[in-house]
Design an enzyme around this catalytic site. Structure first.
Site, short mmCIF file in Angstrom:
data_model
loop_
_atom_site.label_atom_id
_atom_site.label_comp_id
_atom_site.label_asym_id
_atom_site.label_seq_id
_atom_site.Cartn_x
_atom_site.Cartn_y
_atom_site.Cartn_z
CB VAL A 1 -1.12 -0.03 1.29
CG1 VAL A 1 -2.06 -1.18 1.11
CG2 VAL A 1 -0.23 0.12 2.61
CB CYS A 2 -0.16 4.75 -0.74
SG CYS A 2 0.28 6.03 -1.26
N PRO A 3 2.90 4.52 0.96
CG PRO A 3 4.64 5.81 1.46
CD PRO A 3 3.37 5.08 2.04
#
Lengths: 96, 346
Positions: free
Chosen positions: A33-35
């Site tokens: 998932v981000c980042p």
């Protein structure tokens, strides 16, 4: 598939050759998932030698667009961004 | 209510195509030295600032800036900012990514709903009301002895950047948008390769340029305000009402925002399917737990701070609300502190 079009045709020819080479290392960030895809790519590139090629396997759309952009800004060479399937991309980066 | 669903569908489509996430926008300035999404956020705010004030001047809407609960907005904003980094997405980012099939965002969303309900009427309700009373009492126009000024909802005592100085809001709108647009035009370039392909491919297959995203999000907000009448866009309140309805069984709990957020997921899913970006995927257990905790904190922070990033930064700042400027600033601060600890050391 779309190759980076910022490069001249001469450079593109060179890349055709280099991108046929096998990547030195492969980083799989699918599911991340981000980042984390970006941060892990950045850290991996730091640990590699100049001229080596990293292949990033990724399934997160935002980072798939952001990684080529930010890695180029950091001076690395993005050889290829290829869509492999539904929400799956492969990004080839040559270490500066 | 159904209009919420329609606006949500459009919003979800725009969010997914534009990858519009404020967590990424603010965090990336620090972690990646990336300004692309930030520019989209700034443009969306500027577009709405003009739109809202124009519609208010025409008498189509009345601005409804949030009351300045300064203590709650500082504490709630900071908690929300910490939460969105852990959750790997702000309220809008988390919601649209559920529509992309990201299970981690779904888990974060469950956390957000639980955190919001617990703070609204559960174990943390006492803390929530303590942060809005006594020493932390709201500051209003009456407290400062200033006039509410034009364009505001009747009876509103909320402070804005305009009425606190006794200025015509249009003067501030003009100055802020001119400065913002000048900076954006000056810094527009350097975004790497331009997308090639047909118009269809540019809209439905590839991520949008920042300025298209910014204008599109701004337009959605401008559609939302006169449609809903009370406020523009908001996300956390919709999810709070959604879980409240499930718990109480009383459909009276549903509100316009609930239909909006459900619309966002569907709209984002449609956009993702067309683009070939819909896939069920999940990170490992450790990351899922991290996202759940982040979601919880976002829910707690949004209720304490009276809004999430959308309610404050996207919808509140264009109304020049002091509370939203304060809440938004602490959301960004919470985001930066957490991002620094998590991604920039070592």
């Amino acid at each position: 598939m779309h190759t980076c079009n910022k490069l001249s045709s001469k450079e593109k020819g060179k890349i055709e050759m280099t991108s046929k080479e096998k990547p030195t290392e492969v980083l799989n960030v699918k599911g991340e998932v981000c980042p984390y895809p970006d941060v892990k790519t950045q850290r991996k590139l730091k640990s590699m030698k100049s001229g080596e090629i990293l292949e990033v396997l990724i399934d997160y759309p935002l980072s798939a667009e952001r990684i080529p952009r930010s890695m180029e800004k950091q001076g690395h060479e993005v050889l290829k961004v290829e869509k492999k399937g539904t929400s799956e991309w492969s990004i080839l980066i040559k270490v500066k | 209510m159904l209009s919420g669903l329609v606006v949500g569908l459009i919003f979800g489509f725009v969010l997914q195509r534009g990858r519009f996430c404020m967590n990424s926008a603010f965090r990336d300035i620090l972690v990646m030295k990336e300004y692309t999404l930030l520019k989209a956020v700034a443009l969306a705010i500027a577009v709405q600032m003009i739109g809202f004030h124009l519609m208010a001047t025409m008498g189509w809407i009345q601005l409804n800036p949030k009351t300045l609960y300064w203590g709650a907005m500082i504490v709630g904003g900071f908690i929300f900012g910490v939460g969105m980094v852990l959750a790997a997405g702000c309220a809008s980012g988390t919601t649209y990514r559920v529509g992309e099939g990201m299970v981690g965002s779904f888990v974060a969303l469950l956390g957000l709903m639980i955190g919001a309900v617990v703070t609204n009427a559960g174990a943390l309700a006492g803390l929530n009301s303590n942060l809005k009373s006594g020493t932390f009492k709201a500051i209003t126009t009456a407290d400062l002895g200033v006039d509410s000024g034009p364009l505001l909802k009747e009876g509103s005592t909320s402070l804005t950047l305009a009425n606190i100085f006794g200025l015509d809001p249009w003067i501030l709108v003009a100055i802020i948008t001119v400065v913002a647009l000048a900076v954006l035009i000056w810094k527009r370039g350097g975004e790497g390769a331009k997308a090639e392909g047909t118009l269809y491919e540019k809209i439905f297959k590839r991520g949008w340029n920042w300025w298209i995203t910014g204008v599109a999000v701004g337009i959605v907000g401008i559609i939302a305000f006169p449609t809903f009448k009370e406020y523009a866009l908001g996300i956390s309140g919709g999810w709070l009402a959604f879980l409240n309805t499930l718990i109480s069984g009383d459909p009276e709990n549903l509100n316009w925002f609930t239909f909006l957020v459900i619309g966002i997921i569907v709209g984002a899913a449609i956009a993702a399917v067309i683009a070939g970006e819909f896939k069920l995927r999940a990170p490992d257990a450790k990351r899922l737990l991290q996202q759940f905790i982040g979601g919880l904190l976002m829910g707690v922070g949004a209720v304490i701070g009276t809004a999430c990033n959308i309610g404050h930064i996207l919808s509140g700042i264009p109304q020049l609300a002091l509370g939203s400027i304060l809440g938004g600033a602490f959301i960004i601060l919470g985001c930066w502190v957490t991002a620094y600890i998590m991604f920039m050391r070592g």
